[in-house]
Design a protein around this motif. Structure first.
Motif, PDB file in Angstrom:
ATOM      1  N   ILE A 156      49.167 -27.456 -11.765  1.00  0.00           N
ATOM      2  CA  ILE A 156      50.015 -27.314 -12.414  1.00  0.00           C
ATOM      3  C   ILE A 156      51.410 -27.975 -11.279  1.00  0.00           C
ATOM      4  CG2 ILE A 156      51.879 -25.621 -13.353  1.00  0.00           C
ATOM      5  CD1 ILE A 156      49.078 -23.941 -14.429  1.00  0.00           C
TER       6      ILE A 156
ATOM      7  N   ASP B 290      55.594 -28.026 -10.303  1.00  0.00           N
ATOM      8  CA  ASP B 290      57.386 -27.551 -10.914  1.00  0.00           C
ATOM      9  C   ASP B 290      58.365 -29.038 -10.857  1.00  0.00           C
ATOM     10  OD1 ASP B 290      57.644 -28.276  -8.003  1.00  0.00           O
ATOM     11  OD2 ASP B 290      58.012 -25.720  -7.239  1.00  0.00           O
TER      12      ASP B 290
ATOM     13  N   GLN C  25      51.451 -30.089 -16.194  1.00  0.00           N
ATOM     14  CA  GLN C  25      51.839 -28.889 -16.615  1.00  0.00           C
ATOM     15  C   GLN C  25      52.355 -29.032 -15.352  1.00  0.00           C
ATOM     16  OE1 GLN C  25      52.291 -24.171 -16.578  1.00  0.00           O
ATOM     17  NE2 GLN C  25      50.844 -24.846 -17.544  1.00  0.00           N
TER      18      GLN C  25
ATOM     19  N   ARG D  12      56.048 -27.213 -15.372  1.00  0.00           N
ATOM     20  CA  ARG D  12      56.666 -25.588 -14.898  1.00  0.00           C
ATOM     21  C   ARG D  12      57.602 -25.446 -14.099  1.00  0.00           C
ATOM     22  NH1 ARG D  12      51.952 -20.774 -13.422  1.00  0.00           N
ATOM     23  NH2 ARG D  12      52.359 -21.706 -11.595  1.00  0.00           N
TER      24      ARG D  12
ATOM     25  N   LYS E 107      61.129 -23.198 -12.942  1.00  0.00           N
ATOM     26  CA  LYS E 107      61.915 -21.810 -13.370  1.00  0.00           C
ATOM     27  C   LYS E 107      63.261 -21.858 -12.798  1.00  0.00           C
ATOM     28  CE  LYS E 107      58.038 -20.323 -14.484  1.00  0.00           C
ATOM     29  NZ  LYS E 107      58.084 -19.241 -16.050  1.00  0.00           N
TER      30      LYS E 107
ATOM     31  N   ASN F 205      56.197 -26.009 -19.909  1.00  0.00           N
ATOM     32  CA  ASN F 205      55.559 -24.770 -19.865  1.00  0.00           C
ATOM     33  C   ASN F 205      56.678 -23.687 -20.051  1.00  0.00           C
ATOM     34  OD1 ASN F 205      56.435 -22.313 -18.076  1.00  0.00           O
ATOM     35  ND2 ASN F 205      54.202 -21.832 -17.814  1.00  0.00           N
ATOM     36  N   ASP F 206      56.950 -23.019 -20.984  1.00  0.00           N
ATOM     37  CA  ASP F 206      58.171 -22.118 -21.138  1.00  0.00           C
ATOM     38  C   ASP F 206      58.746 -23.240 -22.368  1.00  0.00           C
ATOM     39  OD1 ASP F 206      60.132 -20.119 -21.876  1.00  0.00           O
ATOM     40  OD2 ASP F 206      60.626 -19.636 -19.096  1.00  0.00           O
TER      41      ASP F 206
ATOM     42  N   HIS G 286      53.029 -24.326 -22.857  1.00  0.00           N
ATOM     43  CA  HIS G 286      52.296 -23.469 -22.775  1.00  0.00           C
ATOM     44  C   HIS G 286      53.356 -22.442 -22.279  1.00  0.00           C
ATOM     45  CE1 HIS G 286      49.110 -21.324 -19.907  1.00  0.00           C
ATOM     46  NE2 HIS G 286      50.296 -20.384 -19.890  1.00  0.00           N
TER      47      HIS G 286
ATOM     48  N   GLY H 190      53.861 -17.937 -21.586  1.00  0.00           N
ATOM     49  CA  GLY H 190      53.119 -16.760 -21.657  1.00  0.00           C
ATOM     50  C   GLY H 190      53.760 -15.598 -22.240  1.00  0.00           C
TER      51      GLY H 190
ATOM     52  N   ASP I  98      57.167 -15.338 -22.950  1.00  0.00           N
ATOM     53  CA  ASP I  98      57.665 -16.330 -23.033  1.00  0.00           C
ATOM     54  C   ASP I  98      57.263 -16.446 -25.043  1.00  0.00           C
ATOM     55  OD1 ASP I  98      58.527 -17.645 -20.888  1.00  0.00           O
ATOM     56  OD2 ASP I  98      56.682 -18.678 -21.033  1.00  0.00           O
TER      57      ASP I  98
ATOM     58  N   SER J 108      49.204 -17.769 -22.279  1.00  0.00           N
ATOM     59  CA  SER J 108      48.263 -17.252 -21.028  1.00  0.00           C
ATOM     60  C   SER J 108      47.582 -15.579 -21.364  1.00  0.00           C
ATOM     61  CB  SER J 108      49.448 -16.665 -19.848  1.00  0.00           C
ATOM     62  OG  SER J 108      49.566 -17.935 -19.287  1.00  0.00           O
TER      63      SER J 108
END
Length: 209
Positions: free
Chosen positions: A9, A11, A28, A30, A32, A60-61, A75, A77, A80, A99
């Motif tokens: 994963i 970022d 992935q 991810r 933020k 992610n998200d 993906h 969470g 999310d 998750s």
């Protein structure tokens, strides 16, 4: 389509550009706390690399951006999930990973018929502050029994040395984050992961053959 056993994963698209060409086949993105334009630029750049290398890219998200940009995997969470339109995700033909940390979250995930379930943190992690303590490999065994053929991802504090125990406990895939990005030689660490995990024993998501 199948899932490779090694699932790093990152970022940023920069990490993906740097390391995916070494042989990573499942990754992935991810990110933020970024604005929408940055997110879309990063996703587009990551998609280009993964298309060129035949790598499965999971976003992610940011499900709406993933839909708009034609991504294949998302993906989410548990938080999310509160805001995500899972019907829209499925209508777009996108596969979904979720998750989980406890049985209530697992039940919520399974009800959505995910294409994989992630459990973590298996070991203590420095990635972010979490309310969940380490889950341990024994919990992987319990999740394996609960989810049937759905691929199971082990995440959190994972190292090459710990991966074998996670696989033995029922994980199909092991995910790594800071074990790579904080390593003094990320390229060498990725190559070590690839050698240790190999690719012959891939996990096949629900509905695939």
């Amino acid at each position: 389509m199948s899932l490779d056993r090694f699932y790093p994963i990152f970022d940023s698209a920069a990490w993906i550009k740097r390391l995916v060409p070494l042989g990573i086949k499942l990754v992935q993105l991810r990110i933020k706390d970024a604005d929408d334009q940055t997110i879309r630029t990063e996703i587009s750049a990551a998609k280009e690399v993964c298309a060129r290398t035949g790598t499965t890219l999971v976003i992610n998200d940011y499900w709406q951006a993933a839909i708009d940009l034609g991504c294949d995997w998302i993906h989410l969470g548990q938080e999310d999930l509160d805001d995500a339109d899972t019907d829209a995700i499925r209508a777009a033909g996108i596969k979904l990973g979720i998750s989980t940390h406890d049985r209530a979250e697992l039940a919520r995930a399974i009800a959505l018929k995910p294409d994989y379930v992630a459990l973590g943190p298996i070991y203590p992690t420095i990635l972010k502050q979490m309310k969940w303590h380490e889950q341990g490999v024994e919990k992987l065994r319990k999740w394996r029994a609960e989810i049937g053929d759905t691929p199971l991802i082990a995440i959190g504090g994972m190292t090459i040395e710990r991966a074998a125990g996670a696989y033995s406990a029922g994980a199909d895939v092991v995910s790594a984050v800071t074990n790579i990005t904080l390593n003094a030689d990320p390229e060498a660490q990725v190559k070590a992961w690839l050698q240790a995990t190999g690719t012959p024993h891939s996990a096949t998501p629900r509905g695939d053959t």
